[in-house]
Scaffold this motif. Structure first.
Motif, short mmCIF file in Angstrom:
data_model
loop_
_atom_site.label_atom_id
_atom_site.label_comp_id
_atom_site.label_asym_id
_atom_site.label_seq_id
_atom_site.Cartn_x
_atom_site.Cartn_y
_atom_site.Cartn_z
N GLY A 198 0.81 -1.20 0.00
CA GLY A 198 0.00 0.00 0.00
C GLY A 198 0.85 1.25 0.00
N TYR A 199 0.15 2.40 0.10
CA TYR A 199 0.83 3.69 -0.05
C TYR A 199 1.76 4.01 1.13
N ARG A 200 1.61 3.31 2.30
CA ARG A 200 2.47 3.58 3.47
C ARG A 200 3.49 2.46 3.70
N ALA A 201 3.75 1.69 2.66
CA ALA A 201 4.66 0.54 2.81
C ALA A 201 6.04 0.97 3.26
N LEU A 202 6.59 2.05 2.68
CA LEU A 202 7.92 2.51 3.04
C LEU A 202 7.96 2.99 4.49
N GLU A 203 6.93 3.68 4.91
CA GLU A 203 6.84 4.14 6.30
C GLU A 203 6.79 2.95 7.26
N HIS A 204 5.98 1.94 6.89
CA HIS A 204 5.89 0.75 7.74
C HIS A 204 7.22 0.00 7.77
N GLN A 205 7.94 -0.01 6.64
CA GLN A 205 9.21 -0.71 6.61
C GLN A 205 10.23 -0.04 7.54
N SER A 206 10.13 1.28 7.68
CA SER A 206 10.99 1.99 8.63
C SER A 206 10.73 1.50 10.05
N VAL A 207 9.46 1.30 10.38
CA VAL A 207 9.10 0.79 11.71
C VAL A 207 9.66 -0.62 11.90
N ILE A 208 9.51 -1.48 10.86
CA ILE A 208 10.00 -2.86 10.95
C ILE A 208 11.51 -2.89 11.16
N GLU A 209 12.24 -2.04 10.43
CA GLU A 209 13.69 -1.97 10.60
C GLU A 209 14.06 -1.54 12.02
N GLN A 221 22.48 -8.24 21.23
CA GLN A 221 23.72 -7.47 21.44
C GLN A 221 24.67 -7.61 20.24
N ASN A 222 24.08 -7.55 19.08
CA ASN A 222 24.81 -7.60 17.82
C ASN A 222 24.88 -6.19 17.28
N ASN A 223 25.96 -5.47 17.63
CA ASN A 223 26.04 -4.04 17.33
C ASN A 223 26.04 -3.75 15.83
N ASP A 224 26.75 -4.57 15.07
CA ASP A 224 26.83 -4.32 13.62
C ASP A 224 25.45 -4.43 12.97
N SER A 225 24.78 -5.52 13.29
CA SER A 225 23.43 -5.71 12.72
C SER A 225 22.46 -4.64 13.22
N ALA A 226 22.59 -4.30 14.51
CA ALA A 226 21.71 -3.27 15.06
C ALA A 226 21.92 -1.94 14.34
N TYR A 227 23.20 -1.57 14.13
CA TYR A 227 23.49 -0.29 13.44
C TYR A 227 22.92 -0.31 12.02
N TYR A 228 23.09 -1.44 11.32
CA TYR A 228 22.61 -1.53 9.94
C TYR A 228 21.09 -1.29 9.87
N HIS A 229 20.33 -2.01 10.73
CA HIS A 229 18.87 -1.91 10.66
C HIS A 229 18.36 -0.56 11.14
N LEU A 230 19.01 -0.01 12.20
CA LEU A 230 18.58 1.32 12.66
C LEU A 230 18.90 2.38 11.62
N ASN A 231 20.01 2.20 10.92
CA ASN A 231 20.37 3.14 9.85
C ASN A 231 19.39 3.01 8.68
N GLN A 232 18.98 1.77 8.36
CA GLN A 232 17.98 1.57 7.31
C GLN A 232 16.64 2.22 7.69
N SER A 233 16.28 2.11 8.96
CA SER A 233 15.05 2.74 9.45
C SER A 233 15.12 4.25 9.25
N LEU A 234 16.29 4.85 9.56
CA LEU A 234 16.48 6.29 9.38
C LEU A 234 16.38 6.69 7.91
N LYS A 235 17.02 5.94 7.03
CA LYS A 235 16.99 6.25 5.60
C LYS A 235 15.55 6.26 5.07
N LYS A 236 14.78 5.25 5.47
CA LYS A 236 13.40 5.16 4.99
C LYS A 236 12.54 6.28 5.58
N ALA A 237 12.80 6.64 6.83
CA ALA A 237 12.06 7.74 7.45
C ALA A 237 12.34 9.05 6.72
#
Length: 614
Positions: A198-209, A221-237
């Motif tokens: 739907g039209y809010r898919a990118l917004e929802h994907q930010s939440v999922i990340e 406690q996987n810092n590398d993976s945590a940084y990657y996903h939080l950074n992906q959430s920021l990019k989508k936001a």
């Protein structure tokens, strides 16, 4: 752990959309354009509807104060019925945001029932997601943590609603936010991603990340993976350009360096969050932001900055308390207004029921009056119909008597015909035969007579012979009938042959489809009709030729008698003509047939008769 649960709830709230939007303003409420408010003001709505839409718009924009301002002005009694579930839903969400969870949940449940009655099943089901988070976040409300999520999920499967299924799996993922339920957490994250359309898919994907990043950071406690996903959430936001999502993503990015003791890095992300406008829970968000910044600056020994943000924190804490007091007063005032509206509504409802009752009574009186009137009309119509039926019975009876009279007359004529034929043949015929015999004896002696007397005798002999033949012909004609072993067609042909010989009139008989016998009474009736028509030809037409056509086609018999006589004017037919044309016509009508005459002076006559086979 409580801090991260609070962040998950905040992220889940960011993914909510206004369910069941009015069709005419759907596109307006879905867009992020700054012109929506102006468009609502310009829309062709009543003032009450316009205020409602503005309250709904500000609620979707997470501007609680403005939403409260407008929704408190709405007079629900003036809203049309289709707006009621939407109004109760928006008001319920507002109460929940202002920590009146019990009242908010009650209003959302009422809205859910209204949506169900209106057949808006998707809208009704999606409210289960709101109810889940209301009951889960409010400690004073008893909740097992799954009831509304299960309803949301099961009904979402039935309705094939991807939005409901996305929210359900996101809720299930939050319930499994611990190391022992790692597999379940990621299963529901994958399912939420699959239903994220739907039209809010990118917004929802930010939440999922964000969910995945926080789980990697705090549980795995996987810092590398945590940084990657939080950074992906920021990019989508940032791509969606949603201020609330961007603010939350900056705050989440600060948690990882803070957790690892890198406070300068944490401060950098928190300062970015500070520069981002926030709409949802703005006072609480700013207050928490300043509290973390004060703590982070304290950790690096920057006491001045720590003190500055501590003052801001206290200021916003006081603002939060003051705003809460103002909102509570406004909300209490709104509750009083709603109570007054309910009382007025009940009064109107009573008046409405009274009016409906009077209308029903009046309608019943009118219906009874109409029924009585219709009953009288029916009785009058029945009396008229009975009178018509009685007249028809009289007419039918008279017709039956007339036909019986015709039958009796025909029967009498038939007997009289036979008697006359027998008399002609036995008495007058024998007398003429004897006279002819004696006259023949005189002729034998004609040698003794004078020549002149001989001529007279010859002429007298011719006259006697002619009289004898005429009597014989009449006897045959009058006594002719349908024999049981012959049938109609042979009898007609024999009759035509005899009449042709006796009267020097050529009569031809043509037939089509007359291979099978008819009912004997019908054959006799048809023969007598033909017999009388031929007699009329002999007596009146002066014709030299006549043709009788007999045709059996389908369920009817067609009789046509043509002659080349001098014809007559059909308008001069006399009804009292014995067994003439009038009585033939009556006989045909008695058989259910049709009788037609076509005649032209000096060009002959044609009689056409159609008789149905019953």
């Amino acid at each position: 752990m409580k801090r991260f649960i609070w962040i998950l709830i905040l992220l889940a709230c960011a993914s909510l959309t206004a369910t069941a939007q009015e069709a005419s303003l759907d596109s307006l409420l879905e867009t992020k354009s700054n012109s929506i408010q102006d468009e609502i003001v310009k829309a062709k709505l009543t003032e009450n509807e316009r205020v409602f839409y503005l309250g709904k718009f500000f609620q979707q924009q997470n501007n609680i104060d403005s939403s409260l301002f407008y929704l408190s002005k709405v007079d629900s009694t003036l809203l049309s019925k289709k707006y009621h579930p939407y109004y109760y839903y928006e008001l319920g969400k507002l109460y929940c945001n202002l920590n009146f969870e019990d009242k908010g949940a009650s209003l959302e449940q009422q809205a859910q029932e209204m949506f169900e009655k209106e057949g808006l099943k998707n809208e009704a089901n999606r409210i289960n997601y709101d109810l889940h988070y209301v009951f889960r976040s409010a400690k004073k409300l008893k909740y097992n943590g799954r009831t509304y999520l299960d309803k949301l999920y099961n009904q979402g499967l039935v309705l094939n609603d991807s939005t409901a299924l996305y929210r359900a799996h996101l809720g299930y993922a939050a319930l499994n936010f611990n190391i022992k339920k790692k597999d379940s957490f990621f299963y529901h994250i994958r399912k939420a991603s699959a239903y994220n359309v739907g039209y809010r898919a990118l917004e929802h994907q930010s939440v999922i990340e964000s969910y995945i990043g926080l789980f990697d950071e705090n549980i795995l406690q996987n810092n590398d993976s945590a940084y990657y996903h939080l950074n992906q959430s920021l990019k989508k936001a940032l791509e969606v350009n949603d201020d609330d999502l961007i603010f939350t993503a900056y705050v989440n990015m600060a948690t990882l360096p803070r957790f690892n003791g890198h406070y300068n890095e944490a401060i950098k992300w928190m300062r970015k969050a500070e520069q981002t406008p926030v709409n949802r829970f703005s006072l609480n968000q700013k207050r928490n932001l300043y509290r973390y910044l004060s703590s982070d600056y304290k950790q690096i020994g920057n006491i001045d900055s720590a003190y500055t943000y501590l003052l801001k924190y206290d200021k916003y804490k006081d603002s939060v308390d003051t705003a809460a007091q103002y909102r509570n007063l406004t909300l209490l005032h709104t509750l009083e207004i709603e109570k007054e509206k309910d009382e007025a509504k009940h009064g109107k409802e009573f008046n409405r029921k009274l009016i409906i009752g009077l209308i029903i009574v009046l309608t019943l009186v009118v219906i009874i009056f109409l029924l009585v009137g219709n009953n009288l009309k029916k009785k009058k119509r029945l009396a008229e119909n009975e009178k018509e039926l009685q007249q028809q019975r009289i007419d039918n009876l008279m017709k039956e008597h007339e036909l019986l009279g015709i039958d009796a007359m025909l029967e009498g004529q038939e007997k009289e015909r036979k008697r006359i034929a027998m008399d002609l043949h036995d008495n007058l015929g024998s007398t003429l035969a004897t006279l002819k015999l004696h006259f023949h004896n005189l002729k034998v002696r004609r040698d003794r007579l004078q020549e002149e007397e001989n001529a007279i005798l010859q002429k007298t002999d011719d006259l006697i012979d002619e009289a004898y033949q005429q009597v014989r012909s009449m006897a045959h004609a009058k006594n002719a009938g349908v024999q049981a072993n012959e049938g109609l067609l042979p009898t007609v042909k024999n009759f035509a042959a005899k009449v042709s010989i006796a009267n020097k009139l050529i009569i031809e008989v043509e037939d089509d489809g007359m291979d099978e016998r008819l009912e004997n009474g019908l054959e006799i009736a048809i023969f007598r009709i033909i017999q009388e028509l031929i007699t009329n030809v002999i007596k009146h037409s002066g014709a030299k030729e006549a043709i009788v056509h007999l045709t059996h086609h389908g369920d009817s018999i067609n009789i046509m008698v043509e002659d080349n006589g001098h014809g007559f004017d059909t308008n001069l037919i006399i009804n009292t003509d014995g067994m003439g044309l009038h009585n033939i016509q009556k006989r045909v009508e008695h058989l259910g047939g049709e009788f037609n005459i076509e005649s032209i002076n000096y060009k002959g006559t044609t009689v056409i008769i159609d008789i149905p086979l019953k």
